[in-house]
Enzyme design. Structure first.
Site, PDB file in Angstrom:
ATOM      1  N   ASN A   1     -65.082  -9.956 -72.936  1.00 52.37           N
ATOM      2  CA  ASN A   1     -66.097 -10.230 -73.832  1.00 52.37           C
ATOM      3  C   ASN A   1     -67.484  -9.835 -73.412  1.00 52.37           C
ATOM      4  O   ASN A   1     -67.915 -10.831 -72.580  1.00 52.37           O
ATOM      5  CB  ASN A   1     -65.768 -11.804 -74.275  1.00 52.37           C
ATOM      6  CG  ASN A   1     -67.125 -12.047 -75.527  1.00 52.37           C
ATOM      7  OD1 ASN A   1     -67.527 -11.234 -76.100  1.00 52.37           O
ATOM      8  ND2 ASN A   1     -67.213 -13.333 -75.630  1.00 52.37           N
TER       9      ASN A   1
ATOM     10  N   LYS B   1     -70.152  -9.886 -74.777  1.00 48.63           N
ATOM     11  CA  LYS B   1     -71.145 -10.729 -75.666  1.00 48.63           C
ATOM     12  C   LYS B   1     -72.365  -9.765 -76.092  1.00 48.63           C
ATOM     13  O   LYS B   1     -71.847  -8.529 -76.523  1.00 48.63           O
ATOM     14  CB  LYS B   1     -71.745 -11.735 -74.658  1.00 48.63           C
ATOM     15  CG  LYS B   1     -70.584 -12.740 -74.208  1.00 48.63           C
ATOM     16  CD  LYS B   1     -71.107 -14.053 -73.487  1.00 48.63           C
ATOM     17  CE  LYS B   1     -70.255 -14.525 -72.511  1.00 48.63           C
ATOM     18  NZ  LYS B   1     -70.263 -16.089 -72.858  1.00 48.63           N
TER      19      LYS B   1
ATOM     20  N   HIS C   1     -64.892 -17.430 -81.390  1.00 51.05           N
ATOM     21  CA  HIS C   1     -65.667 -17.709 -80.022  1.00 51.05           C
ATOM     22  C   HIS C   1     -66.678 -19.035 -79.950  1.00 51.05           C
ATOM     23  O   HIS C   1     -67.146 -19.089 -81.133  1.00 51.05           O
ATOM     24  CB  HIS C   1     -66.199 -16.702 -79.518  1.00 51.05           C
ATOM     25  CG  HIS C   1     -66.643 -16.617 -78.042  1.00 51.05           C
ATOM     26  ND1 HIS C   1     -68.029 -17.162 -77.786  1.00 51.05           N
ATOM     27  CD2 HIS C   1     -66.101 -16.298 -77.107  1.00 51.05           C
ATOM     28  CE1 HIS C   1     -68.008 -17.245 -76.419  1.00 51.05           C
ATOM     29  NE2 HIS C   1     -66.946 -16.532 -75.926  1.00 51.05           N
TER      30      HIS C   1
ATOM     31  N   GLU D   1     -69.506 -19.557 -79.094  1.00 48.65           N
ATOM     32  CA  GLU D   1     -70.878 -19.076 -79.429  1.00 48.65           C
ATOM     33  C   GLU D   1     -70.910 -18.853 -80.681  1.00 48.65           C
ATOM     34  O   GLU D   1     -71.940 -19.012 -81.427  1.00 48.65           O
ATOM     35  CB  GLU D   1     -71.453 -17.776 -78.427  1.00 48.65           C
ATOM     36  CG  GLU D   1     -71.562 -18.331 -77.026  1.00 48.65           C
ATOM     37  CD  GLU D   1     -71.333 -17.091 -75.832  1.00 48.65           C
ATOM     38  OE1 GLU D   1     -71.250 -15.830 -76.409  1.00 48.65           O
ATOM     39  OE2 GLU D   1     -71.095 -17.445 -74.860  1.00 48.65           O
TER      40      GLU D   1
ATOM     41  N   GLU E   1     -60.666 -22.049 -74.511  1.00 51.76           N
ATOM     42  CA  GLU E   1     -62.060 -21.789 -73.632  1.00 51.76           C
ATOM     43  C   GLU E   1     -62.699 -23.131 -73.857  1.00 51.76           C
ATOM     44  O   GLU E   1     -63.506 -23.487 -74.802  1.00 51.76           O
ATOM     45  CB  GLU E   1     -62.736 -20.818 -74.198  1.00 51.76           C
ATOM     46  CG  GLU E   1     -62.024 -19.293 -74.025  1.00 51.76           C
ATOM     47  CD  GLU E   1     -63.197 -18.108 -74.194  1.00 51.76           C
ATOM     48  OE1 GLU E   1     -63.256 -17.547 -73.101  1.00 51.76           O
ATOM     49  OE2 GLU E   1     -63.969 -18.164 -75.319  1.00 51.76           O
TER      50      GLU E   1
ATOM     51  N   GLY F   1     -69.525 -19.511 -69.207  1.00 52.61           N
ATOM     52  CA  GLY F   1     -71.091 -19.236 -68.799  1.00 52.61           C
ATOM     53  C   GLY F   1     -71.963 -20.475 -67.892  1.00 52.61           C
ATOM     54  O   GLY F   1     -72.833 -20.368 -67.414  1.00 52.61           O
TER      55      GLY F   1
ATOM     56  N   SER G   1     -65.921 -19.133 -67.248  1.00 52.15           N
ATOM     57  CA  SER G   1     -66.155 -18.886 -65.677  1.00 52.15           C
ATOM     58  C   SER G   1     -65.015 -18.333 -65.114  1.00 52.15           C
ATOM     59  O   SER G   1     -65.055 -18.508 -63.782  1.00 52.15           O
ATOM     60  CB  SER G   1     -66.817 -20.070 -64.943  1.00 52.15           C
ATOM     61  OG  SER G   1     -68.071 -20.679 -65.979  1.00 52.15           O
TER      62      SER G   1
HETATM   63  C1  PEP Z   1     -66.493 -15.863 -72.981  1.00 46.95           C
HETATM   64  O1  PEP Z   1     -67.525 -15.430 -73.219  1.00 46.95           O
HETATM   65  O2  PEP Z   1     -65.524 -15.803 -73.432  1.00 46.95           O
HETATM   66  C2  PEP Z   1     -66.583 -16.557 -71.440  1.00 46.95           C
HETATM   67  C3  PEP Z   1     -65.272 -17.153 -71.219  1.00 46.95           C
HETATM   68  O3  PEP Z   1     -67.601 -16.598 -70.682  1.00 46.95           O
HETATM   69  P1  PEP Z   1     -67.758 -16.676 -69.330  1.00 46.95           P
HETATM   70  O4  PEP Z   1     -66.636 -16.025 -68.666  1.00 46.95           O
HETATM   71  O5  PEP Z   1     -68.951 -16.061 -68.949  1.00 46.95           O
HETATM   72  O6  PEP Z   1     -67.677 -18.138 -68.961  1.00 46.95           O
END
Ligand code: PEP
Length: 249
Positions: A9, A11, A96, A98, A168, A174, A213
């Site tokens: 992803n 983003k 997601h 975000e 998640e 992040g 992460s």
């Molecule tokens: C994501 O954007 O789905 C995500 C898991 O981000 P990150 O790997 O940066 O934590």
């Protein structure tokens, strides 16, 4: 889709020029594999670049980070599922964290997006996960169950629909914090048992990914964990070399 599923992803990173440079590195270096599926979710403006670079690569699927539920019309700034498919998307990310926490996406809107993807014949990946406050209040199980059940509530014929789930934890996205394999596995297993109640043995075919992460250092141990069928990766998927290492885990 072959499991494990490794999904990037990006983003709001990698516009068309950067996406092109990324694919110029990634595609020749990532030799076709039949034992896994790669999905790349670029920003919508870079989708045609990713789609063009993956022609002939059935193991690398272009995706879209969000879709609107309407087919077309007066929805400035939005993209429908059929438009995304027309631009090359084979999978739509839905819900997601975000989108939920910055842009106010709700379970009912997620349900409409899942339905729209299925109707346009693209797969969807529904994301669920708790905030740190919800975790500390002991609400994780009830919350992800609600996100799952409501998110899937408007998709008829779920049994014959292609979809994936991603767990998640919001506090792990992040932040550099990762759920322990045991914690992640417990939630993945809860999601699977909920799915079994909904769609019977077909539930066992649905990939359930972990995200939060993930990087090239922890990808292997997460993938080796029971009930984790793949990884959804944000920050560590933006650079081709970092993503290549994870894709080849
Ligand atoms: C994501 O954007 O789905 C995500 C898991 O981000 P990150 O790997 O940066 O934590």
């Amino acid at each position: 889709m072959k499991r494990p599923v490794l999904a990037a992803n990006w983003k709001m990173n990698n516009g068309p020029t950067a996406a092109s440079s990324f694919m110029d590195v990634f595609i020749p270096a990532y030799h076709p594999r039949t034992d896994r599926t790669i999905i790349i979710f670029p920003p919508a403006v870079s989708l045609p670049v990713v789609a063009a670079a993956t022609v002939g690569r059935s193991d690398v699927l272009p995706g879209i980070q969000n879709i609107h539920w309407a087919e077309k019309g007066a929805f400035t700034g939005e993209i429908s599922a059929s438009m995304a498919r027309d631009a090359g998307a084979q999978v739509a990310l839905v819900g997601h964290s975000e989108r939920r926490h910055i842009f106010g996406d709700t379970d009912i809107n997620c349900a409409k997006r899942c339905h729209a993807a299925a109707k346009a014949h693209i797969a969807f990946m529904l994301c669920v996960g708790e905030t740190i406050e919800q975790r500390e209040a002991g609400e994780t199980e009830s919350l992800v169950t609600k996100q799952l059940r409501e998110g899937l509530s408007q998709t008829p014929n779920l049994i014959s629909t292609e979809f994936l789930l991603a767990y998640e934890p919001v506090w792990a996205i992040g932040t550099g914090l990762t759920a322990s394999p045991a914690d992640a596995s417990a939630i993945q297993s809860l999601l699977r048992s909920q799915l079994r109640q909904m769609i019977g043995t077909r539930a066992d075919e649905i990939p359930i990914l972990y995200g939060g992460s993930v990087n090239s250092g922890n990808a292997a141990s997460l993938l080796a964990t029971d009930d984790i069928d793949g990884l959804l990766v944000g920050g560590a998927s933006v650079e081709a070399s970092s993503w290549l290492a994870i894709a080849q885990t």
